[in-house]
Motif scaffolding. Sequence first.
Motif, short mmCIF file in Angstrom:
data_model
loop_
_atom_site.label_atom_id
_atom_site.label_comp_id
_atom_site.label_asym_id
_atom_site.label_seq_id
_atom_site.Cartn_x
_atom_site.Cartn_y
_atom_site.Cartn_z
N ALA A 21 30.76 22.47 -1.87
CA ALA A 21 31.28 21.33 -2.61
C ALA A 21 30.36 20.13 -2.44
O ALA A 21 30.06 19.41 -3.41
N MET A 22 29.91 19.89 -1.21
CA MET A 22 28.99 18.78 -0.96
C MET A 22 27.69 18.96 -1.73
O MET A 22 27.12 17.99 -2.25
N ASP A 23 27.20 20.19 -1.79
CA ASP A 23 25.96 20.45 -2.53
C ASP A 23 26.11 20.05 -3.99
O ASP A 23 25.19 19.48 -4.60
N GLU A 24 27.28 20.37 -4.57
CA GLU A 24 27.52 20.00 -5.97
C GLU A 24 27.56 18.48 -6.12
O GLU A 24 26.98 17.92 -7.06
N LEU A 25 28.26 17.80 -5.21
CA LEU A 25 28.34 16.35 -5.29
C LEU A 25 26.96 15.71 -5.14
O LEU A 25 26.63 14.75 -5.85
N GLU A 26 26.16 16.22 -4.23
CA GLU A 26 24.81 15.68 -4.04
C GLU A 26 23.95 15.88 -5.28
O GLU A 26 23.16 15.02 -5.66
N ARG A 27 24.12 17.03 -5.93
CA ARG A 27 23.36 17.30 -7.15
C ARG A 27 23.72 16.29 -8.24
O ARG A 27 22.85 15.77 -8.96
#
Length: 418
Positions: free
Chosen positions: A368-374
């Motif tokens: 989920a964090m990876d998506e938000l960072e993207r």
Amino acid sequence: MAYETRTLGETIRARRRAAGLSQEQLAEEARVSVGTIRKLEQEAGHARVETLHQIARVLGVSTSALFAPGSPLPVEEDGRNRQLLAQLRRVLMPPVGIATTEEPADLGQAEPLPEIRRRIEDGLKLYQADRYDSVARMLPGLLRSAEAATVAAAEEGRDQREAALVRVHALQLAGKYLTQVRQYDMAYQALVEGIRLARELEETLTAVTGVTGLCWLLIRQDRFDEAENLAATTAERIEPRLSSASPGQLAAWGELCLRAAAAAVRNNRPDVATEARRMAATAASAIGQEHEDFYSHWSRFGPVTVQLKAVEDLALAGDARGVLRRVDDGLLSRSAMRKVGRPSAMTVNRHRLDVAWAHVALGSTQDAMDELERIRRTAGTWMQHQPRARDVMRDILATRKRSLTKEMREMAAHLGIA
């Protein structure tokens, strides 16, 4: 049984008991915690609309049926936004007295219509690039210029229709931007005035563009019944002949169908939403690719956009696994998008927020964090205006067992989460 005068908690309790469900059973079927149900029934908590949607689905009622009238909760006055948008508010919402004629506003020198149209197109590009500060700075002058051009055209007796259309498009740009940054009172003013002018000009497709934007605004205000009815009745009036309609006509109709579906699915009317999605898919298939034309419809529309909106339905229904199964599948694959085109960046980013929600719902906080960072890397300003992003981040923080990572602290700060 009448529920209209009851509070939210009383309504949920009465509906639950009428359905023969315990708090535990309702919580299990709605995929929420028992504590959430208890807090709602005791008026001790606030629920997201998504949560109310899930509860309404189990109870077999529309989401709107759970909403209760009452005084709004006290909030801190947003003086900063009031100051930043003072000029734009002055242009869109001037003071009105009891005199039959008011002192006319100083609109300045009328510019040539091609120059105003160029500025509208520049403003649209800034909006699409998430440069909201730049859009806010340019809109007051742009709206004054468009109105001045309309006045000048009327006085000179020429180019009146073209000047009026330019003003409509300037108002639609303002409505688009103001809805995005959640300044709904001004957005409503801009959109309704644009629709009124377009109707006077008998420019049906241009008026429909404004209606599509107004439906988006109503959905954001949780006015699902009104949004669905407005979108559906307008779509019925303009339904095109598929064999002869232009891409712009098909896209305008298809966007209205998407709005009707979005309102219906949020209002726990899945059959209506399914039919509206089917009609939108028909329009998208007839076009064959993603189509964009600000002057004939609201946003980019096509087969990929329709598929992404269908995945959004899964997220609203709480089907996290269903959302993840559709990532990069079929029309959402890179190869398919190369053939039919990419949807708008905002549509893609909203989809990525749904994917982030699905990951955290299944316990994969790092994914989920990876998506938000993207999203932050490509649309950081847009992201700050999305409650969905803050909800996902709060869920990450709530489920985190260990100390927060540096990226989590930075993301929380970026989204204004204490």
